[in-house]
Enzyme design. Structure first.
Site, mmCIF file in Angstrom:
data_model
loop_
_atom_site.group_PDB
_atom_site.id
_atom_site.type_symbol
_atom_site.label_atom_id
_atom_site.label_comp_id
_atom_site.label_asym_id
_atom_site.label_seq_id
_atom_site.Cartn_x
_atom_site.Cartn_y
_atom_site.Cartn_z
ATOM 1 N N ALA A 134 0.808 -1.219 0.000
ATOM 2 C CA ALA A 134 0.000 0.000 0.000
ATOM 3 C C ALA A 134 0.841 1.269 0.000
ATOM 4 O O ALA A 134 0.345 2.340 0.308
ATOM 5 C CB ALA A 134 -0.938 -0.004 1.208
ATOM 6 N N ALA A 214 4.133 -9.010 2.143
ATOM 7 C CA ALA A 214 5.042 -8.208 1.320
ATOM 8 C C ALA A 214 6.438 -8.823 1.252
ATOM 9 O O ALA A 214 7.451 -8.123 1.156
ATOM 10 C CB ALA A 214 5.107 -6.763 1.798
ATOM 11 N N HIS A 245 -4.428 -11.195 7.179
ATOM 12 C CA HIS A 245 -3.049 -11.129 6.715
ATOM 13 C C HIS A 245 -2.339 -12.481 6.704
ATOM 14 O O HIS A 245 -1.561 -12.759 5.787
ATOM 15 C CB HIS A 245 -2.249 -10.163 7.599
ATOM 16 C CG HIS A 245 -2.432 -8.722 7.257
ATOM 17 N ND1 HIS A 245 -3.544 -8.009 7.638
ATOM 18 C CD2 HIS A 245 -1.636 -7.865 6.569
ATOM 19 C CE1 HIS A 245 -3.428 -6.758 7.195
ATOM 20 N NE2 HIS A 245 -2.285 -6.641 6.543
ATOM 21 N N ASP A 268 -0.473 -3.097 12.770
ATOM 22 C CA ASP A 268 -0.372 -2.472 11.442
ATOM 23 C C ASP A 268 -1.665 -1.709 11.136
ATOM 24 O O ASP A 268 -2.071 -1.574 9.981
ATOM 25 C CB ASP A 268 -0.104 -3.529 10.362
ATOM 26 C CG ASP A 268 0.382 -2.930 9.046
ATOM 27 O OD1 ASP A 268 0.936 -1.814 9.074
ATOM 28 O OD2 ASP A 268 0.189 -3.566 7.992
ATOM 29 N N ILE A 302 -3.786 -5.240 0.168
ATOM 30 C CA ILE A 302 -4.100 -5.001 1.573
ATOM 31 C C ILE A 302 -3.382 -3.739 2.034
ATOM 32 O O ILE A 302 -2.191 -3.556 1.768
ATOM 33 C CB ILE A 302 -3.697 -6.202 2.446
ATOM 34 C CG1 ILE A 302 -4.502 -7.442 2.052
ATOM 35 C CG2 ILE A 302 -3.916 -5.892 3.925
ATOM 36 C CD1 ILE A 302 -4.080 -8.699 2.794
ATOM 37 N N ALA A 303 -4.114 -2.862 2.711
ATOM 38 C CA ALA A 303 -3.575 -1.563 3.124
ATOM 39 C C ALA A 303 -3.629 -1.438 4.641
ATOM 40 O O ALA A 303 -4.480 -0.747 5.196
ATOM 41 C CB ALA A 303 -4.345 -0.438 2.454
ATOM 42 N N GLY A 304 -2.730 -2.127 5.319
ATOM 43 C CA GLY A 304 -2.778 -2.117 6.771
ATOM 44 C C GLY A 304 -3.963 -2.927 7.271
ATOM 45 O O GLY A 304 -4.500 -3.798 6.575
#
EC number: 3.5.1.25
Length: 378
Positions: A134, A214, A245, A268, A302-304
């Site tokens: 992200a 990531a 996650h 996160d 996924i953004a946090g």
């Protein structure tokens, strides 16, 4: 002022015992077993008492964001997470242009001086484009010891961690530069091979930024960075336990491989934590939250998360299968050791700050205490 928390299930790294805790002037002065001595007691009805949670990787919550550099927002974020048991919190920033990073860092450093925050973490911009998640790819840069030195100056000694992809040009030199300044070098958002990850660790990386996420996946012929990070005793691995996650089986694998002494729970979390579905921002990126899952509007990465540490703790016991005492080490003591503050926080022991979380039988938060003062009640 003295207060005794009586009729408690006291959770320490050694296990759980029925007992009591006495607090004076914000510090723990006695930890006992059995019935508490007479005095200014506060009966907890047999509830658990765990040490205040320590979150070393958080971006926001309650609609606020650390990357904005807005101090009012940052205080709101810290207060929101404190109500969920996180009494020690590090502000994580995302990839941004150097002037914007420096500005946000300087503003957050003042809150570190005030004791609101425990430090600052740069998650970008020294990360791999192929694993940027992200983070805005247009703002990524090769690691630079000189540029990092300027950012550290803006932090006035409060930058505690920087995430670096060691395979990038300048990566190993920047790892060494960070460590030489007393800053934790974390390996993450990286396409490193197994060998490149080992080189990063040898250069000084001692934390894995949200392990598995990531990073290249484990493979039996190409183990990649995950294997290197799990097998090296010098590395502590971050784990996001939000049900999205990382699968519980992989969390169990990581916890067994690293042990409670090398695994930490993180949230996160981003601005949407505690807020519900809708449109948000993470740094310069637009995020859509649906069903509690935060994803980029463009690309769907996924953004946090919208996680809080009490939920991560609960899931670790109820779904991953760790004991309450083991989960407390992952959520409190080990991250405190990472930050070098375990002499003050992270466990229930005489002489430490009275940062405590009272949990009901189902491990939901009942009350939170920071420095001997109650922050929330139910």
């Amino acid at each position: 002022m003295s207060i005794t928390l009586a009729d408690a299930r006291v959770v320490t790294p050694a296990g759980v015992h029925d007992g009591w805790i006495t607090i004076e002037d914000g510090r723990i002065t006695h930890v006992g077993r059995g019935q508490a001595p007479r005095g200014d007691g506060h009966g907890l009805g047999g509830r658990y008492v765990v040490p205040g949670f320590v979150d070393i990787h958080t971006h926001g919550g309650a609609g606020g964001s650390f990357p904005s550099g807005d101090q009012e927002e940052a205080r709101r974020v810290a207060g929101f997470h404190a109500a969920h048991g996180t009494t020690t919190i590090v502000a994580s920033l995302v990839t941004a242009a150097p002037p914007d990073l420096a500005r946000a860092t300087a503003a957050l450093a003042e809150l570190c001086d005030d004791g609101v925050l425990a430090g600052i973490h740069f998650e970008g911009p020294y990360i791999a484009r192929s694993r940027c998640g992200a983070h805005d790819p247009a703002l990524l840069r090769d690691p630079s010891p000189r540029e990092l030195a300027e950012l550290l100056k803006a932090g006035h000694g409060h930058v505690r961690m920087v995430t670096i992809a060691p395979e990038l040009p300048g990566g190993l030199d920047t790892v060494r530069a960070a460590v030489s300044e007393g800053v934790i070098a974390a390996l993450g958002h990286s396409d490193a091979s197994y060998e490149q990850a080992i080189a990063g660790i040898e250069a000084g990386c001692t934390v894995a930024t949200h392990l598995f996420n990531a990073l290249p996946s484990l493979h039996h012929r190409e183990p990649g960075p995950v294997a290197a990070l799990l097998e090296d005793e010098r590395v502590t691995v971050e784990l996001i336990n939000d049900g999205l996650h990382v699968h519980p089986a992989m969390l169990r694998l990581a916890a067994r491989a690293a042990g409670t002494g090398r695994a930490v729970l993180i949230t996160d979390a981003m601005a949407a934590a505690g807020m519900g579905d809708g449109a948000y921002r993470l740094g310069s990126m637009e995020v859509e939250v649906s069903g509690g899952a935060a994803r980029l509007v463009e690309g769907g990465a996924i953004a946090g998360s919208t996680l809080t540490m009490d939920l991560a703790f609960r899931r670790t016991v109820q779904e991953v299968g760790l004991t309450v005492a083991e989960a407390a080490v992952l959520a409190s003591l080990t991250p405190a050791r990472v930050l070098g503050v375990d002499d003050r926080v992270g466990s229930i022991a005489v002489g430490k700050d009275a940062d405590l979380v009272v949990l009901d039988d189902d491990l939901t938060v009942h009350r939170v205490m920071r420095h001997g003062a109650w922050l929330s009640t139910t």
